[in-house]
Design an enzyme around this catalytic site. Structure first.
Site, short mmCIF file in Angstrom:
data_model
loop_
_atom_site.label_atom_id
_atom_site.label_comp_id
_atom_site.label_asym_id
_atom_site.label_seq_id
_atom_site.Cartn_x
_atom_site.Cartn_y
_atom_site.Cartn_z
N GLN A 12 -0.79 11.18 2.41
CA GLN A 12 -0.02 10.84 3.68
C GLN A 12 -0.94 10.30 4.70
OE1 GLN A 12 3.34 10.87 3.91
NE2 GLN A 12 3.10 10.13 6.01
N ASP A 23 1.37 3.74 -3.17
CA ASP A 23 1.53 3.29 -1.91
C ASP A 23 1.00 1.96 -1.89
OD1 ASP A 23 3.13 4.88 -0.19
OD2 ASP A 23 1.15 6.26 0.41
N LYS A 26 10.10 13.05 1.18
CA LYS A 26 9.64 12.26 -0.43
C LYS A 26 9.85 13.23 -1.42
CE LYS A 26 6.79 9.12 2.31
NZ LYS A 26 5.15 8.87 2.83
#
Ligand code: NAD
Length: 283
Positions: free
Chosen positions: A73, A96, A29
């Site tokens: 994460q 997210d 990412k």
């Protein structure tokens, strides 16, 4: 890259513990950010970080005007309260789309951030011209990050949606009703031809490392890339068995299908976050 008076968008990733797969995802990412001129940083924290301390780091990122997107994460170590952590991300920076406000907006059909994996799948279906309206869509897996948002997105586009999970009865029969089958379980090659109607669109979200030679042979029969297997000690396989290619109308590859698209959508969410924060900024 910033020009005079303009700051580049910035994504900050929070990586807790030393799970090798998570470290690889975060590195991919941040590297993609670099390639696009989006600033990025990774805050690495030890496995035993407390929920309180982790929320303290998130609070700092929330108030830092130099940060546009925050990505925690997952999965977090078992000692950390994941919900409490996600609840404390500023929803405007939650790229997210996992904060309850953002989940609620998505369920109501007016998303602020679409979670990257299902968002990428919608892009893929649209760009491939796959008809969603009126289609029977079956999703296997009901995770917060894939299955549930995928169901909302497909429902809002007028698909008839069924969500399956580990307690679903006669899973292959339910799946055979699907025009669009999205598989997000995390079990290598689980979905065989028996699950798939001829001509169906099959989206394979699974990312599974297979390290047992016998299992590789079992899945592929004549496997042709033992050099790669020997080098790494494993190969990456989806949730869908390769034999499904013979029967599906379209099938996404693993690796190289949903994974890269997910990263693309995360980048897109970061740019949106940056644009909106700038539009509402008073300073
Ligand atoms: P998860 O791991 O949180 O949950 C798995 C889901 O599968 C659960 O809802 C469970 O009910 C269901 N399930 C488990 N066993 C089952 C069975 N035998 N029959 C039917 N359903 C069963 O889900 P997740 O986080 O969405 O991850 C699923 C897979 O997708 C994993 O391989 C993960 O690595 C992968 N993934 C890939 C991406 C990507 O970018 N490509 C993104 C997220 C997740």
């Amino acid at each position: 890259m910033a020009t005079a008076g303009h700051r580049s968008p910035k994504l900050t990733a929070v990586l807790v513990g030393d799970d090798p797969a998570s470290a690889i995802y975060v590195r991919t990412k941040t590297r993609t950010c670099e390639g696009l001129g989006i600033d990025s940083e990774t805050i690495e924290l030890p496995e035993n970080v407390s929920t309180k301390d982790l929320i303290g780091y998130i609070d700092e990122l929330n108030t830092n005007k130099g940060v546009d997107g925050i990505l925690v994460q997952l999965p977090l170590p078992s000692g950390v309260d994941t919900e409490a952590v996600l609840d404390n991300i500023d929803p405007r920076k939650d790229v997210d789309g996992l904060h309850p406000h953002n989940v609620g907006l998505l369920v109501q059909g007016r998303p602020r951030f679409v979670p990257a994996t299902p968002g990428g799948i919608m892009q893929m279906l649209d760009r491939r011209g796959i008809e969603i309206e009126g289609a029977n869509a079956v999703i296997i897996g009901r995770s917060e990050i894939v299955g549930k948002p995928m169901a909302s997105l497909l429902m809002h586009r007028n698909a008839t949606v069924t969500v399956c999970h580990s307690r679903t009865r006669d899973l292959p029969a339910v799946c055979r009703s699907a025009d669009i089958l999205v598989v997000a379980v995390g079990r290598d090659a689980m979905v065989t031809k028996d699950f798939v109607k001829s001509g169906a669109t099959v989206i394979d979200v699974g990312i599974n490392r297979v390290a047992a030679r016998a299992r590789v042979e079992d899945i592929f029969g004549e496997y042709s890339d033992w050099e790669k297997f020997n080098q790494r000690g494993y190969i990456v396989v989806g949730d869908v068995h390769p034999e499904v290619e013979e029967i599906a109308g379209a099938l996404t590859p693993v690796p190289g299908g949903v994974g890269p698209l997910t990263i693309g959508m995360l980048m897109s969410n970061t740019l949106e976050a940056a644009a909106r924060l700038r539009a509402t900024s008073t300073g």
